[in-house]
Design a protein around this motif. Structure first.
Motif, PDB file in Angstrom:
ATOM      1  N   LEU A  22       0.837  -1.188   0.000  1.00 42.50           N
ATOM      2  CA  LEU A  22       0.000   0.000   0.000  1.00 42.50           C
ATOM      3  C   LEU A  22       0.875   1.242   0.000  1.00 42.50           C
ATOM      4  O   LEU A  22       1.829   1.330   0.778  1.00 42.50           O
ATOM      5  CB  LEU A  22      -0.901   0.020   1.238  1.00 42.50           C
ATOM      6  N   GLU A  45       0.469   5.511   0.064  1.00 46.64           N
ATOM      7  CA  GLU A  45      -0.433   6.650   0.219  1.00 46.64           C
ATOM      8  C   GLU A  45       0.090   7.855  -0.559  1.00 46.64           C
ATOM      9  O   GLU A  45       1.300   8.041  -0.703  1.00 46.64           O
ATOM     10  CB  GLU A  45      -0.592   7.051   1.700  1.00 46.64           C
ATOM     11  N   SER A  97      -5.108   9.482  -1.205  1.00 44.07           N
ATOM     12  CA  SER A  97      -5.266   8.337  -2.095  1.00 44.07           C
ATOM     13  C   SER A  97      -4.353   7.223  -1.619  1.00 44.07           C
ATOM     14  O   SER A  97      -3.289   7.471  -1.050  1.00 44.07           O
ATOM     15  CB  SER A  97      -4.888   8.705  -3.532  1.00 44.07           C
ATOM     16  N   CYS A  98      -4.774   6.007  -1.875  1.00 36.13           N
ATOM     17  CA  CYS A  98      -3.974   4.844  -1.516  1.00 36.13           C
ATOM     18  C   CYS A  98      -4.001   3.858  -2.668  1.00 36.13           C
ATOM     19  O   CYS A  98      -5.083   3.454  -3.106  1.00 36.13           O
ATOM     20  CB  CYS A  98      -4.514   4.196  -0.249  1.00 36.13           C
ATOM     21  N   MET A 127     -10.868  -2.203   2.833  1.00 37.99           N
ATOM     22  CA  MET A 127      -9.826  -1.178   2.818  1.00 37.99           C
ATOM     23  C   MET A 127     -10.289  -0.010   3.671  1.00 37.99           C
ATOM     24  O   MET A 127     -11.501   0.169   3.884  1.00 37.99           O
ATOM     25  CB  MET A 127      -9.514  -0.713   1.397  1.00 37.99           C
ATOM     26  N   TRP A 157      -8.909   3.749   6.182  1.00 39.00           N
ATOM     27  CA  TRP A 157      -7.942   4.726   6.663  1.00 39.00           C
ATOM     28  C   TRP A 157      -7.984   4.763   8.185  1.00 39.00           C
ATOM     29  O   TRP A 157      -9.064   4.777   8.787  1.00 39.00           O
ATOM     30  CB  TRP A 157      -8.254   6.110   6.111  1.00 39.00           C
ATOM     31  N   ARG A 194     -13.738   4.131  -3.451  1.00 37.28           N
ATOM     32  CA  ARG A 194     -12.702   3.354  -4.115  1.00 37.28           C
ATOM     33  C   ARG A 194     -12.999   3.282  -5.604  1.00 37.28           C
ATOM     34  O   ARG A 194     -14.132   3.511  -6.028  1.00 37.28           O
ATOM     35  CB  ARG A 194     -12.618   1.946  -3.531  1.00 37.28           C
ATOM     36  N   ARG A 205      -7.554   1.073  -5.635  1.00 37.24           N
ATOM     37  CA  ARG A 205      -7.259   2.407  -5.116  1.00 37.24           C
ATOM     38  C   ARG A 205      -8.418   2.873  -4.252  1.00 37.24           C
ATOM     39  O   ARG A 205      -9.582   2.719  -4.622  1.00 37.24           O
ATOM     40  CB  ARG A 205      -7.006   3.385  -6.264  1.00 37.24           C
ATOM     41  N   TYR A 247      -9.812   6.182  -1.710  1.00 36.34           N
ATOM     42  CA  TYR A 247      -9.663   7.614  -1.498  1.00 36.34           C
ATOM     43  C   TYR A 247     -10.318   8.021  -0.174  1.00 36.34           C
ATOM     44  O   TYR A 247     -11.270   7.377   0.278  1.00 36.34           O
ATOM     45  CB  TYR A 247     -10.324   8.397  -2.631  1.00 36.34           C
ATOM     46  N   CYS A 270      -3.094   4.073   5.352  1.00 40.21           N
ATOM     47  CA  CYS A 270      -3.976   3.231   4.546  1.00 40.21           C
ATOM     48  C   CYS A 270      -3.891   1.809   5.076  1.00 40.21           C
ATOM     49  O   CYS A 270      -2.809   1.329   5.457  1.00 40.21           O
ATOM     50  CB  CYS A 270      -3.544   3.287   3.090  1.00 40.21           C
ATOM     51  N   HIS A 271      -5.027   1.142   5.095  1.00 37.92           N
ATOM     52  CA  HIS A 271      -5.095  -0.222   5.616  1.00 37.92           C
ATOM     53  C   HIS A 271      -5.872  -1.101   4.644  1.00 37.92           C
ATOM     54  O   HIS A 271      -6.831  -0.649   4.011  1.00 37.92           O
ATOM     55  CB  HIS A 271      -5.802  -0.216   6.977  1.00 37.92           C
TER      56      HIS A 271
END
Length: 117
Positions: free
Chosen positions: A4, A6, A21-22, A34, A36, A73, A79, A81, A97-98
């Protein structure tokens, strides 16, 4: 494995906006959630927002950001956001980001968000 990275973050005044963004890479097909998280020194990492990867794209938000932040996403699913509006000084933190996959939890390196008063 899942990697990941960011993008975004930075310094903004109170009331301003930022977009994080990730980008996920690797075994992205194995990801089912996913999100944050954020962390300030001396405190635990806390969930900011999460989104499921699949039919429905259900979302969840911390009470402190509801109505101000939006997670989304892209259709490819690799990705995610975080649109952050009406930022407050208490939003200042390191944002991570996770992703959760069938192999466990994965984290980005973090991006700093600083909101000046």
């Amino acid at each position: 494995q899942v990697q990941l990275v960011e993008f975004g973050g930075g310094l903004v005044q109170t009331g301003g906006s930022l977009r994080l963004s990730c980008q996920a890479s690797g075994k992205i097909f194995s990801i089912h959630v996913m999100g944050w998280y954020r962390q300030v020194p001396g405190s635990q990492r806390e969930l900011v927002a999460g989104i499921s990867v699949g039919i429905g794209n259900s979302t969840t938000y911390a009470d402190s950001v509801k109505g101000r932040f939006t997670i989304s996403r892209d259709t490819a699913g690799n990705r995610v956001y975080l649109q952050m509006n009406s930022l407050k000084p208490e939003d200042t933190a390191l944002y991570y980001c996770h992703a959760r996959s069938y192999n466990g939890d994965h984290w980005g390196q973090g991006t700093q968000v600083t909101v000046s008063s």
